[in-house]
Design a protein around this motif. Structure first.
Motif, PDB file in Angstrom:
ATOM      1  N   GLY A 231     -99.674  85.696 -58.943  1.00  0.00           N
ATOM      2  CA  GLY A 231     -98.786  86.434 -57.923  1.00  0.00           C
ATOM      3  C   GLY A 231     -99.585  86.804 -56.673  1.00  0.00           C
ATOM      4  O   GLY A 231    -100.855  87.082 -56.738  1.00  0.00           O
ATOM      5  N   VAL A 232     -98.728  87.137 -55.635  1.00  0.00           N
ATOM      6  CA  VAL A 232     -99.508  87.460 -54.348  1.00  0.00           C
ATOM      7  C   VAL A 232     -98.617  88.588 -53.898  1.00  0.00           C
ATOM      8  O   VAL A 232     -97.704  88.752 -53.870  1.00  0.00           O
ATOM      9  CB  VAL A 232     -99.112  86.383 -53.332  1.00  0.00           C
ATOM     10  N   SER A 233     -99.647  89.466 -53.673  1.00  0.00           N
ATOM     11  CA  SER A 233     -98.723  90.954 -53.342  1.00  0.00           C
ATOM     12  C   SER A 233     -98.441  90.837 -51.669  1.00  0.00           C
ATOM     13  O   SER A 233     -98.676  90.239 -50.791  1.00  0.00           O
ATOM     14  CB  SER A 233    -100.056  91.939 -53.396  1.00  0.00           C
ATOM     15  N   GLY A 234     -97.218  91.378 -51.662  1.00  0.00           N
ATOM     16  CA  GLY A 234     -96.499  91.498 -50.240  1.00  0.00           C
ATOM     17  C   GLY A 234     -96.926  92.923 -49.865  1.00  0.00           C
ATOM     18  O   GLY A 234     -96.133  93.351 -49.073  1.00  0.00           O
ATOM     19  N   ILE A 235     -97.457  93.708 -50.661  1.00  0.00           N
ATOM     20  CA  ILE A 235     -97.991  95.060 -50.050  1.00  0.00           C
ATOM     21  C   ILE A 235     -99.365  94.894 -49.526  1.00  0.00           C
ATOM     22  O   ILE A 235    -100.315  94.544 -50.350  1.00  0.00           O
ATOM     23  CB  ILE A 235     -97.915  96.184 -51.038  1.00  0.00           C
ATOM     24  N   ILE A 236     -99.796  95.359 -48.229  1.00  0.00           N
ATOM     25  CA  ILE A 236    -101.127  95.505 -47.977  1.00  0.00           C
ATOM     26  C   ILE A 236    -101.465  96.802 -47.243  1.00  0.00           C
ATOM     27  O   ILE A 236    -100.646  97.288 -46.550  1.00  0.00           O
ATOM     28  CB  ILE A 236    -101.316  94.495 -46.639  1.00  0.00           C
ATOM     29  N   GLY A 237    -102.365  97.362 -47.924  1.00  0.00           N
ATOM     30  CA  GLY A 237    -102.741  98.800 -47.559  1.00  0.00           C
ATOM     31  C   GLY A 237    -101.728  99.896 -47.568  1.00  0.00           C
ATOM     32  O   GLY A 237    -101.770 100.714 -46.970  1.00  0.00           O
ATOM     33  N   GLY A 238    -100.926  99.783 -48.783  1.00  0.00           N
ATOM     34  CA  GLY A 238    -100.037 100.697 -49.113  1.00  0.00           C
ATOM     35  C   GLY A 238     -98.667 100.449 -48.247  1.00  0.00           C
ATOM     36  O   GLY A 238     -98.003 101.547 -48.347  1.00  0.00           O
ATOM     37  N   ARG A 239     -98.515  99.217 -47.555  1.00  0.00           N
ATOM     38  CA  ARG A 239     -97.606  99.264 -46.512  1.00  0.00           C
ATOM     39  C   ARG A 239     -96.946  97.817 -46.874  1.00  0.00           C
ATOM     40  O   ARG A 239     -97.442  96.995 -47.141  1.00  0.00           O
ATOM     41  CB  ARG A 239     -97.733  99.365 -45.113  1.00  0.00           C
ATOM     42  N   VAL A 240     -95.585  97.576 -46.772  1.00  0.00           N
ATOM     43  CA  VAL A 240     -94.757  96.486 -46.811  1.00  0.00           C
ATOM     44  C   VAL A 240     -95.216  95.691 -45.645  1.00  0.00           C
ATOM     45  O   VAL A 240     -95.329  96.343 -44.400  1.00  0.00           O
ATOM     46  CB  VAL A 240     -93.249  96.580 -47.099  1.00  0.00           C
ATOM     47  N   LEU A 278    -103.258  88.358 -56.521  1.00  0.00           N
ATOM     48  CA  LEU A 278    -103.889  88.349 -55.290  1.00  0.00           C
ATOM     49  C   LEU A 278    -103.677  89.816 -54.537  1.00  0.00           C
ATOM     50  O   LEU A 278    -102.437  90.095 -54.167  1.00  0.00           O
ATOM     51  CB  LEU A 278    -103.542  87.136 -54.339  1.00  0.00           C
ATOM     52  N   LEU A 279    -104.799  90.344 -54.208  1.00  0.00           N
ATOM     53  CA  LEU A 279    -104.747  91.566 -53.415  1.00  0.00           C
ATOM     54  C   LEU A 279    -105.408  91.614 -52.148  1.00  0.00           C
ATOM     55  O   LEU A 279    -106.277  90.601 -52.053  1.00  0.00           O
ATOM     56  CB  LEU A 279    -105.591  92.657 -54.276  1.00  0.00           C
ATOM     57  N   ALA A 280    -104.858  92.194 -51.165  1.00  0.00           N
ATOM     58  CA  ALA A 280    -105.387  91.871 -49.832  1.00  0.00           C
ATOM     59  C   ALA A 280    -106.828  92.783 -49.825  1.00  0.00           C
ATOM     60  O   ALA A 280    -107.229  93.687 -50.700  1.00  0.00           O
ATOM     61  CB  ALA A 280    -104.377  92.783 -48.815  1.00  0.00           C
ATOM     62  N   GLU A 281    -107.864  92.437 -48.753  1.00  0.00           N
ATOM     63  CA  GLU A 281    -109.136  93.045 -48.572  1.00  0.00           C
ATOM     64  C   GLU A 281    -108.884  94.541 -48.545  1.00  0.00           C
ATOM     65  O   GLU A 281    -109.606  95.110 -48.973  1.00  0.00           O
ATOM     66  CB  GLU A 281    -109.728  92.313 -47.491  1.00  0.00           C
ATOM     67  N   GLU A 282    -107.784  94.971 -47.807  1.00  0.00           N
ATOM     68  CA  GLU A 282    -107.691  96.275 -47.523  1.00  0.00           C
ATOM     69  C   GLU A 282    -107.334  96.983 -48.840  1.00  0.00           C
ATOM     70  O   GLU A 282    -107.434  98.211 -49.007  1.00  0.00           O
ATOM     71  CB  GLU A 282    -106.357  96.448 -46.550  1.00  0.00           C
ATOM     72  N   ALA A 284    -108.965  96.229 -51.847  1.00  0.00           N
ATOM     73  CA  ALA A 284    -109.896  96.027 -52.813  1.00  0.00           C
ATOM     74  C   ALA A 284    -110.326  96.865 -53.950  1.00  0.00           C
ATOM     75  O   ALA A 284    -110.458  96.560 -54.937  1.00  0.00           O
ATOM     76  CB  ALA A 284    -111.233  95.562 -52.051  1.00  0.00           C
ATOM     77  N   ALA A 285    -109.991  98.416 -53.506  1.00  0.00           N
ATOM     78  CA  ALA A 285    -110.252  99.487 -54.215  1.00  0.00           C
ATOM     79  C   ALA A 285    -109.328  99.485 -55.652  1.00  0.00           C
ATOM     80  O   ALA A 285    -109.820 100.003 -56.517  1.00  0.00           O
ATOM     81  CB  ALA A 285    -110.555 100.567 -53.541  1.00  0.00           C
ATOM     82  N   LEU A 286    -108.482  98.632 -55.444  1.00  0.00           N
ATOM     83  CA  LEU A 286    -107.182  98.732 -56.501  1.00  0.00           C
ATOM     84  C   LEU A 286    -107.647  97.552 -57.503  1.00  0.00           C
ATOM     85  O   LEU A 286    -106.792  97.479 -58.492  1.00  0.00           O
ATOM     86  CB  LEU A 286    -105.823  98.438 -55.927  1.00  0.00           C
ATOM     87  N   ALA A 297    -107.819  90.467 -60.903  1.00  0.00           N
ATOM     88  CA  ALA A 297    -107.509  90.562 -59.581  1.00  0.00           C
ATOM     89  C   ALA A 297    -108.199  89.770 -58.755  1.00  0.00           C
ATOM     90  O   ALA A 297    -109.672  89.587 -59.114  1.00  0.00           O
ATOM     91  CB  ALA A 297    -107.911  92.147 -59.363  1.00  0.00           C
ATOM     92  N   VAL A 298    -107.814  89.329 -57.924  1.00  0.00           N
ATOM     93  CA  VAL A 298    -108.543  88.362 -56.854  1.00  0.00           C
ATOM     94  C   VAL A 298    -108.154  89.043 -55.400  1.00  0.00           C
ATOM     95  O   VAL A 298    -106.941  89.235 -55.173  1.00  0.00           O
ATOM     96  CB  VAL A 298    -107.954  87.154 -56.847  1.00  0.00           C
ATOM     97  N   VAL A 299    -109.323  89.398 -54.679  1.00  0.00           N
ATOM     98  CA  VAL A 299    -109.057  89.875 -53.469  1.00  0.00           C
ATOM     99  C   VAL A 299    -109.419  88.863 -52.478  1.00  0.00           C
ATOM    100  O   VAL A 299    -110.350  88.193 -52.585  1.00  0.00           O
ATOM    101  CB  VAL A 299    -110.411  90.902 -53.246  1.00  0.00           C
ATOM    102  N   ALA A 300    -108.435  88.458 -51.409  1.00  0.00           N
ATOM    103  CA  ALA A 300    -108.203  87.687 -50.593  1.00  0.00           C
ATOM    104  C   ALA A 300    -107.804  88.183 -49.402  1.00  0.00           C
ATOM    105  O   ALA A 300    -106.802  89.077 -49.353  1.00  0.00           O
ATOM    106  CB  ALA A 300    -107.714  86.507 -51.109  1.00  0.00           C
ATOM    107  N   PRO A 301    -107.843  87.443 -48.098  1.00  0.00           N
ATOM    108  CA  PRO A 301    -107.126  87.636 -46.829  1.00  0.00           C
ATOM    109  C   PRO A 301    -105.764  87.161 -47.074  1.00  0.00           C
ATOM    110  O   PRO A 301    -105.534  86.248 -47.458  1.00  0.00           O
ATOM    111  CB  PRO A 301    -107.633  86.793 -45.949  1.00  0.00           C
TER     112      PRO A 301
END
Length: 320
Positions: A231-240, A278-282, A284-286, A297-301
């Motif tokens: 899956g690819v997160s549609g949430i980046i930095g706690g925002r849609v 997939l998590l955003a670089e923003e 990464a702490a999650l 967890a895979v961190v990516a742009p």
């Protein structure tokens, strides 16, 4: 994973359209077979006598290269003369704009449906107009439009809540009347069972991916498939990234955070769906919190600012 994987994507909306473009390019670079994209039809509706399929059309137009990228929906360079005439007649919804070229699509679809074709047959016919580079399938041929049950007890079609009210009315629940007796469209289960990789696009988890998985048999097929589910997160930095998915998530008790959405889908090894997320670089702490769920967890742009970025994201998902 094979260099030439068989890929299935579950998608809807603008995020799904951009991701489908990236997957198409990534697979073409590998010389792999085209992906099968299973599209949400929960936000479909009848309006002014024609059948609209907003998510289907967003993905169709994007793959064809004729979409209005600025607005995120409809056809590029469209006019709105017919829509203005409908408004003058007091027909349709004055706050739901239909472009003239877009109406041509809806009229063609409606005519074929009236002639007896199924929605999947109609989409197959529409897919022949442009070289899409993917196989598009609706999630079901049944009409299972999304309704919003409001906190005050009122009920309305999702498109009215989303487009007219901009999700400002508090939702208590989202429902798809008739979905319990719906069946997957022809080819959907077969594609899932044969897949090497199943990708959940960064689409709204509640009203885009949610209805697809709610069609009886689809969630079960994804869980039983030998494929890796990413899956690819549609949430980046706690925002849609786009739209009002945060309001939808709150209605089902899910926080607007990348790890919370991963937990919502669940780990494949614990009765859920995901092998990797997939998590955003923003965010990464999650990553440790996602790993703790049993999901890698895979961190990516994640920002799909253009086709190059979308292709890189799709490639990262395939590698995951």
């Amino acid at each position: 994973m094979s260099v030439h994987p068989r890929v299935v994507v579950l998608a809807g909306g603008v995020g799904g359209a951009k991701f489908a473009l990236g997957v198409r390019a990534a697979l073409a670079a590998r010389g792999a077979a085209p992906a099968t994209v299973i599209v949400n039809t929960g936000d479909d509706l009848w309006l002014s006598g024609v059948r609209l399929q907003p998510d289907v059309d967003s993905i169709l137009y994007a793959l064809a290269g004729v979409n209005d990228a600025a607005r995120g929906w409809g056809r590029a360079g469209d006019s709105e003369r017919v829509n203005a005439e409908l408004v003058a007649w007091g027909a349709g919804w004055p706050w739901f704009t239909l472009g003239d070229l877009d109406l041509g699509t809806h009229l063609a679809r409606t005519g074929w449906l009236r002639e007896g074709l199924s929605p999947s047959q109609v989409l197959a016919r529409m897919s022949q107009r442009w070289p899409l580079g993917v196989r598009l399938l609706p999630m079901t041929d049944a009409e299972v439009d999304t309704h919003v049950l409001l906190g005050d007890g009122r009920r309305m079609h999702f498109q009215e809540w989303w487009t007219r009210h901009r999700a400002t009315l508090e939702p208590a629940a989202f429902e798809n009347p008739g979905i319990d007796t719906a069946t997957p469209a022809p080819g959907v289960l077969e594609a899932i069972r044969a897949a090497d990789v199943i990708l959940l696009a960064p689409s709204n988890p509640v009203v885009s991916i949610g209805p697809i998985l709610a069609v009886p048999g689809i969630r079960e097929a994804v869980r039983a498939a030998p494929a890796r589910v990413v899956g690819v997160s549609g949430i980046i930095g706690g925002r849609v990234v786009r739209g009002m998915a945060d309001v939808c998530l709150a209605a089902i008790g899910v926080a607007t955070s990348a790890d919370a959405v991963a937990a919502h889908y669940g780990a494949g090894g614990a009765g859920g769906l995901l092998d990797a997320w997939l998590l955003a670089e923003e965010d990464a702490a999650l990553a440790p919190a996602v790993d703790a769920l049993g999901i890698r967890a895979v961190v990516a742009p994640l920002w799909m600012t253009d086709v190059v970025a979308g292709t890189a994201l799709a490639e990262a998902a395939l590698r995951a």
